[in-house]
Design an enzyme around this catalytic site. Sequence first.
Site, short mmCIF file in Angstrom:
data_model
loop_
_atom_site.label_atom_id
_atom_site.label_comp_id
_atom_site.label_asym_id
_atom_site.label_seq_id
_atom_site.Cartn_x
_atom_site.Cartn_y
_atom_site.Cartn_z
N LYS A 1 0.65 -1.32 0.12
CA LYS A 1 -0.13 -0.07 0.08
C LYS A 1 1.11 0.97 -0.06
CE LYS A 1 -1.81 1.36 3.72
NZ LYS A 1 -1.27 3.15 4.34
N CYS B 1 -4.69 8.64 9.28
CA CYS B 1 -4.96 7.21 11.16
C CYS B 1 -4.49 8.59 12.59
CB CYS B 1 -4.15 6.27 12.03
SG CYS B 1 -4.70 4.76 10.72
N ASP C 1 4.87 0.70 11.90
CA ASP C 1 3.83 0.04 11.48
C ASP C 1 3.49 -1.27 11.92
OD1 ASP C 1 3.06 1.95 10.83
OD2 ASP C 1 3.36 1.28 8.32
N ARG D 1 -8.54 -0.55 4.99
CA ARG D 1 -7.84 0.55 4.73
C ARG D 1 -6.49 -0.46 4.36
NH1 ARG D 1 -6.73 5.13 7.61
NH2 ARG D 1 -5.58 5.16 6.23
C1 UD1 Z 1 5.11 6.72 6.54
C2 UD1 Z 1 3.58 5.50 6.06
C3 UD1 Z 1 3.47 4.96 7.53
C4 UD1 Z 1 4.34 5.06 8.35
C5 UD1 Z 1 5.45 6.06 8.56
C6 UD1 Z 1 6.62 5.47 9.28
C7 UD1 Z 1 2.41 5.64 3.93
C8 UD1 Z 1 1.44 5.93 3.34
N1 UD1 Z 1 2.76 5.99 5.38
O1 UD1 Z 1 3.74 7.92 7.19
O2 UD1 Z 1 2.50 3.93 7.36
O3 UD1 Z 1 4.04 4.62 9.98
O4 UD1 Z 1 5.72 6.15 7.14
O5 UD1 Z 1 6.90 4.69 9.03
O6 UD1 Z 1 3.85 5.65 3.07
N2 UD1 Z 1 7.22 13.89 10.12
C9 UD1 Z 1 7.16 15.35 11.13
N3 UD1 Z 1 7.12 16.47 9.97
C10 UD1 Z 1 6.91 15.81 8.85
C11 UD1 Z 1 6.17 14.84 8.42
C12 UD1 Z 1 6.41 13.64 9.58
O7 UD1 Z 1 7.30 15.98 11.77
O8 UD1 Z 1 6.38 16.59 7.75
C13 UD1 Z 1 6.77 12.96 11.82
C14 UD1 Z 1 6.03 11.92 12.05
O9 UD1 Z 1 5.40 13.33 12.77
C15 UD1 Z 1 6.50 11.38 12.40
C16 UD1 Z 1 7.81 11.02 11.51
O10 UD1 Z 1 8.00 12.48 11.16
O11 UD1 Z 1 6.35 11.19 14.55
C17 UD1 Z 1 7.85 10.37 11.14
O12 UD1 Z 1 6.96 10.06 9.28
P1 UD1 Z 1 6.64 9.85 8.60
O13 UD1 Z 1 7.90 9.43 7.81
O14 UD1 Z 1 6.31 11.57 7.66
O15 UD1 Z 1 5.46 8.62 8.19
P2 UD1 Z 1 4.61 8.70 6.53
O16 UD1 Z 1 5.21 9.63 5.90
O17 UD1 Z 1 3.23 9.83 7.17
#
Ligand code: UD1
Length: 421
Positions: free
Chosen positions: A22, A117, A307, A399
């Site tokens: 996904k 989520c 995850d 989902r």
């Molecule tokens: C992706 C995955 C999700 C997984 C996560 C971490 C997808 C669609 N989802 O989510 O299933 O749990 O990686 O492996 O690929 N953060 C910030 N600022 C930002 C972006 C992120 O502070 O602009 C923080 C987030 O709040 C979190 C951490 O960075 O604490 C990791 O997030 P991130 O790696 O970005 O996760 P996603 O890409 O949202």
Amino acid sequence: MERLVIEGGHRLEGTVPICGAKNAALPQIAAALLSDEPLTLTNVPDLADIRSMLTLMEHYGVTVAGPSHATVTLDAAAAANREAPYDVVRRMRATVLVLGPLVARFGHARVSQPGGCAIGARPVDLHLKALAALGATVSLDGGTIDARAPEGGLTGARIVLASPSVGATETALMAAVTARGETEILNAARDPEVCDLAQCLIARGAVIEGAGTHRMLIRGVDRLRRARHEIIPDRIEAGTYAIAAAITGGHLELTGARLEHLAAVGAALEAAGVRIWPTDRGLMVAMEGRPRGLDITTEPYPGFPTDLQAQFMALMAISEGASLIRETVFENRFMHVPELARLGADIKLQGTSALVRGVPALKGAPVMATDLRASVCLVLAGLAAAGETVVNRVYHLDRGYEALDRKLVRCGARIRREDVP
Ligand code: UD1
């Protein structure tokens, strides 16, 4: 609304086909917007989140053929730039991944701040900083992100991510592939899904080096061409079924799964007493007796994935000994703890750590799914619990897991899906 009724205590044995990932498919669907030439993706999972992303593509005027037999062709030749509607965006955080491609292709994007989520604050500041580094002007206007490229388009730059965010790395990568000049992404996420996005873009003519390392180099090209790309198998789905085998003292072959994407998970399962080994078709997982308690800490890839934290906690709930589980990626990802406690688990929460004292057996009860991975952890616990477990709000499961109940039932689980009156 639907719920799952699980009669626990049945050992799983058989074969589970693992779908495409996904989290690899979502950014690649968004990346279709980058070009007026079509992109065909194969091994696309049939999931609610994927359907939401395809609906969003149609909103932009992208022609979507499929999904049929896990193949989708996206043709963005006639795509038009519009504001991403809140009712799609609120359902799934990954919709923010259209920002980079829209700014790159049209010079402007407006996207509602995303939902998804409820597992923490989950800001998108790093996505926005990456776009700003490439020259975009970014502002927030009443819950809507507005990003605008300068006259002449985005320009290559050095992007230093404060943390290796998966999504921000993908936004930076998608925005950079057609920017003028060279881009360097430092502290990039190394996840297989980021590498798969890079492979898909390379197939379309992008010039990218260093995917899978902390430093990615991108040389901007004028346009991307048509391509066909196969999505990698879903390591989180594979890890979830590996834990399903372990928690029921069962034996499962996970066809299509790749051990190299699950190194930290495989090591943790082995330390807990689970046998796991590669086969010609994927992975074999076998377990006898109760698992041993083991401490884990979630970390960015290649560390133990957040995850799979909830699923691993379900396994540790029936371990011999104790387990300290530390969550370092998201600050609010323990919503499954009170629900596991309803099934008889002994878990004490302290800040970002959970101390799990293993109990000999769990006992079925009604529980409530709160997010995608938390809900599957309750299904796993229900498979091991004596008696009946009812998991409410299963739409979270749909989902991210294709045909979860059917795949488990084929291997000997007793699960029925019911409409809630
Ligand atoms: C992706 C995955 C999700 C997984 C996560 C971490 C997808 C669609 N989802 O989510 O299933 O749990 O990686 O492996 O690929 N953060 C910030 N600022 C930002 C972006 C992120 O502070 O602009 C923080 C987030 O709040 C979190 C951490 O960075 O604490 C990791 O997030 P991130 O790696 O970005 O996760 P996603 O890409 O949202």
